[in-house]
Design an enzyme around this catalytic site. Structure first.
Site, PDB file in Angstrom:
ATOM      1  N   ASP A  33       0.832  -1.208   0.000  1.00 22.23           N
ATOM      2  CA  ASP A  33       0.000   0.000   0.000  1.00 22.23           C
ATOM      3  C   ASP A  33       0.867   1.258   0.000  1.00 22.23           C
ATOM      4  OD1 ASP A  33      -2.347   1.407  -0.003  1.00 22.23           O
ATOM      5  OD2 ASP A  33      -2.665   1.296   2.159  1.00 22.23           O
ATOM      6  N   ASN A  81      -9.853  -2.297  -7.017  1.00 20.55           N
ATOM      7  CA  ASN A  81      -9.032  -1.438  -7.878  1.00 20.55           C
ATOM      8  C   ASN A  81      -9.641  -1.213  -9.254  1.00 20.55           C
ATOM      9  OD1 ASN A  81      -5.900  -2.790  -6.584  1.00 20.55           O
ATOM     10  ND2 ASN A  81      -7.084  -1.014  -5.911  1.00 20.55           N
TER      11      ASN A  81
END
Length: 309
Positions: A33, A81
């Site tokens: 991340d 995503n």
């Protein structure tokens, strides 16, 4: 000058951490991340953050090889995503395609015997990504020294739902009795890739959540979790060694807890009524502090043969 001193200090600290480590995890899972936030901090386009993060991915494979870690699973592209902009998605798919081909042809991958697989709903990805995934799978299919699983179009709940549907279809077809469904049945219905339970989950970027990542393979709450502030492109070997130290402390604490619970049960119920606790106590006795081991040794617990009762 300051940069050189920082490198020397980091190198010395790495050596200290490495000497402190004893047991290492078998399977490490990483939530990579912070790529986009890193790019924003640097005044770069988002795609540059992903590209620099890919360099960290190459480094972590080298670190895992050094520490004899057997398996790594990287959370590279989640089902959520897909909600990103078309421009960003296309750039991401281009980068993922490029890196799969690069990894599959890299000498260091073949020298280290790295087996590359993708896990997730791969059919949702563009054809060029699927072709790259298939190429890497073919090129490394004979290796098993280090298993590298790349999670693409992956979501833990979606994986469990797909597994549930598969098991339900087998039951409906008469190929499986409901009473015969067990852990192995579910494990076999999950995405092909991970070969063992996860020991350690690492998340970079500051958020303290596991984001729907490998819920079944993490074995409930048994996996150790290490959250750290650096964005993925900033993640260093020092951070990785710290995560291994967290796993080691977690493992030691777990063993002590199991041993103390077993000791309490044996003392409360007696060994005949609690043979399983006796076996656990014998297995994890070494995890207890010396003062508690001395108490056991002063009043030893003898393991009985159930067949003799």
């Amino acid at each position: 000058m300051l940069r050189r001193l920082r490198r020397l200090a980091d190198s010395a600290y790495e050596r200290v951490l490495r000497r402190e480590l004893g047991q290492t995890p078998s399977h490490v899972a990483v939530i990579q991340d912070g790529n986009r936030r890193y790019a924003s901090k640097q005044g770069q386009e988002k795609t540059e953050g992903h590209r620099e993060g890919a360099q960290t991915t190459e480094q972590i494979l080298h670190w895992c090889d050094e520490l004899d870690i057997d398996e790594v699973t990287l959370y590279t592209f989640s089902t959520e995503n897909f909600e990103r902009s078309e421009e960003e998605l296309e750039a991401l798919f281009d980068l993922i395609t490029e890196k799969f081909y690069d990894f599959a042809d890299a000498d260091r991958v073949h020298e280290a015997g790295v087996r590359i697989r993708a896990i997730g709903d791969i059919g949702r990805l563009p054809e060029r990504v699927q072709d790259a995934v298939a190429y890497a799978d073919r090129r490394t299919s004979e290796y098993d020294d280090l298993n590298l699983n790349i999670a693409l179009a992956y979501g833990g709940r979606a994986e469990l739902l797909d597994a549930t549907r598969d098991v339900a279809h087998r039951v409906a077809a008469g190929d499986l009795e409901p009473a015969d469904i067990d852990d192995e049945t579910v494990s076999e219905a999950l995405y092909e890739g991970p070969t063992r339970d996860v020991d350690l989950i690492i998340r970079t970027g500051g958020d303290e959540r596991t984001s729907n990542f490998l819920p079944w393979q993490a074995n409930g709450n048994e996996a150790a979790v290490y959250f750290c502030a650096p964005y993925w492109p900033e993640f260093r070997k020092i951070d990785f060694l710290r995560s291994i130290r967290t796993y080691e402390h977690r493992e030691k604490s777990w063993r002590q807890t199991r041993a103390r619970r077993a000791l309490a049960l044996v003392r409360a119920l007696g060994e005949t009524e609690c043979a399983e606790a006796t076996r656990v106590l014998r297995r994890f006795r070494g995890a207890l502090p010396s003062s508690e081991r001395e108490t056991i040794d002063a009043d030893p617990v003898e393991e009985r043969d159930p067949a003799a009762d």
